[in-house]
Design a protein around this motif. Sequence first.
Motif, PDB file in Angstrom:
ATOM      1  N   PHE A  34      19.556  49.284  61.762  1.00  0.00           N
ATOM      2  CA  PHE A  34      19.535  49.330  63.227  1.00  0.00           C
ATOM      3  C   PHE A  34      19.288  50.769  63.681  1.00  0.00           C
ATOM      4  O   PHE A  34      19.989  51.684  63.282  1.00  0.00           O
ATOM      5  CB  PHE A  34      20.851  48.801  63.805  1.00  0.00           C
ATOM      6  CG  PHE A  34      20.781  48.520  65.275  1.00  0.00           C
ATOM      7  CD1 PHE A  34      20.114  47.410  65.748  1.00  0.00           C
ATOM      8  CD2 PHE A  34      21.361  49.378  66.187  1.00  0.00           C
ATOM      9  CE1 PHE A  34      20.033  47.141  67.104  1.00  0.00           C
ATOM     10  CE2 PHE A  34      21.290  49.118  67.549  1.00  0.00           C
ATOM     11  CZ  PHE A  34      20.626  47.993  68.002  1.00  0.00           C
ATOM     12  N   LEU A  40      14.249  45.642  63.989  1.00  0.00           N
ATOM     13  CA  LEU A  40      15.657  45.279  64.205  1.00  0.00           C
ATOM     14  C   LEU A  40      16.143  45.938  65.490  1.00  0.00           C
ATOM     15  O   LEU A  40      16.718  47.021  65.492  1.00  0.00           O
ATOM     16  CB  LEU A  40      16.528  45.684  63.016  1.00  0.00           C
ATOM     17  CG  LEU A  40      18.006  45.285  63.108  1.00  0.00           C
ATOM     18  CD1 LEU A  40      18.170  43.787  63.303  1.00  0.00           C
ATOM     19  CD2 LEU A  40      18.767  45.730  61.878  1.00  0.00           C
ATOM     20  N   SER A  42      18.024  45.130  69.506  1.00  0.00           N
ATOM     21  CA  SER A  42      19.188  44.379  69.987  1.00  0.00           C
ATOM     22  C   SER A  42      18.896  42.893  70.134  1.00  0.00           C
ATOM     23  O   SER A  42      19.781  42.056  69.957  1.00  0.00           O
ATOM     24  CB  SER A  42      19.686  44.957  71.315  1.00  0.00           C
ATOM     25  OG  SER A  42      18.645  44.963  72.271  1.00  0.00           O
ATOM     26  N   VAL A  45      19.190  41.133  66.587  1.00  0.00           N
ATOM     27  CA  VAL A  45      20.500  41.105  65.929  1.00  0.00           C
ATOM     28  C   VAL A  45      21.105  39.700  65.931  1.00  0.00           C
ATOM     29  O   VAL A  45      21.590  39.232  64.898  1.00  0.00           O
ATOM     30  CB  VAL A  45      21.473  42.123  66.577  1.00  0.00           C
ATOM     31  CG1 VAL A  45      22.892  41.924  66.083  1.00  0.00           C
ATOM     32  CG2 VAL A  45      21.008  43.540  66.275  1.00  0.00           C
ATOM     33  N   LEU A  49      22.055  37.652  62.536  1.00  0.00           N
ATOM     34  CA  LEU A  49      23.424  37.248  62.205  1.00  0.00           C
ATOM     35  C   LEU A  49      23.549  35.735  62.053  1.00  0.00           C
ATOM     36  O   LEU A  49      24.249  35.249  61.157  1.00  0.00           O
ATOM     37  CB  LEU A  49      24.399  37.772  63.254  1.00  0.00           C
ATOM     38  CG  LEU A  49      24.509  39.303  63.332  1.00  0.00           C
ATOM     39  CD1 LEU A  49      25.436  39.708  64.461  1.00  0.00           C
ATOM     40  CD2 LEU A  49      24.950  39.899  62.016  1.00  0.00           C
ATOM     41  N   ILE A  65      31.407  42.352  64.496  1.00  0.00           N
ATOM     42  CA  ILE A  65      30.073  42.917  64.671  1.00  0.00           C
ATOM     43  C   ILE A  65      30.196  44.295  65.313  1.00  0.00           C
ATOM     44  O   ILE A  65      30.754  44.445  66.392  1.00  0.00           O
ATOM     45  CB  ILE A  65      29.207  42.003  65.564  1.00  0.00           C
ATOM     46  CG1 ILE A  65      29.123  40.610  64.946  1.00  0.00           C
ATOM     47  CG2 ILE A  65      27.821  42.603  65.756  1.00  0.00           C
ATOM     48  CD1 ILE A  65      28.582  39.565  65.878  1.00  0.00           C
ATOM     49  N   LEU A  70      25.644  47.329  60.765  1.00  0.00           N
ATOM     50  CA  LEU A  70      24.183  47.231  60.791  1.00  0.00           C
ATOM     51  C   LEU A  70      23.495  48.573  60.576  1.00  0.00           C
ATOM     52  O   LEU A  70      22.272  48.662  60.654  1.00  0.00           O
ATOM     53  CB  LEU A  70      23.723  46.641  62.125  1.00  0.00           C
ATOM     54  CG  LEU A  70      24.157  45.207  62.388  1.00  0.00           C
ATOM     55  CD1 LEU A  70      23.936  44.846  63.847  1.00  0.00           C
ATOM     56  CD2 LEU A  70      23.420  44.249  61.483  1.00  0.00           C
TER      57      LEU A  70
END
Length: 90
Positions: A34, A40, A42, A45, A49, A65, A70
């Motif tokens: 990240f 990758l 927001s 994500v 996941l 999280i 990340l």
Amino acid sequence: MADTTDLTLRSILTDVLGLAPGQAAGFEPDTGLFGHLPELDSMAVAGLLTEIEDRLGILIDDDEIDGEMLETYGALLAFAQAKRAQAAKA
């Protein structure tokens, strides 16, 4: 379990983020994720996941999280391995 977690996680990253074939195979524990991989962001994500949960058979709670998880491939792998070990005990 660790070896399959590693291979599965690399496959998930490739599939979800649309990485070039073999790109994730070269990830080292300190490879940045990240903030380092433009794929990758927001928005990616949540999909990442969800796919990790589905393919690894784990449940990730919202409070687990964070950016640290990340930050690098090694951190994400360690998290996934710990969650799989926890799930195996349950």
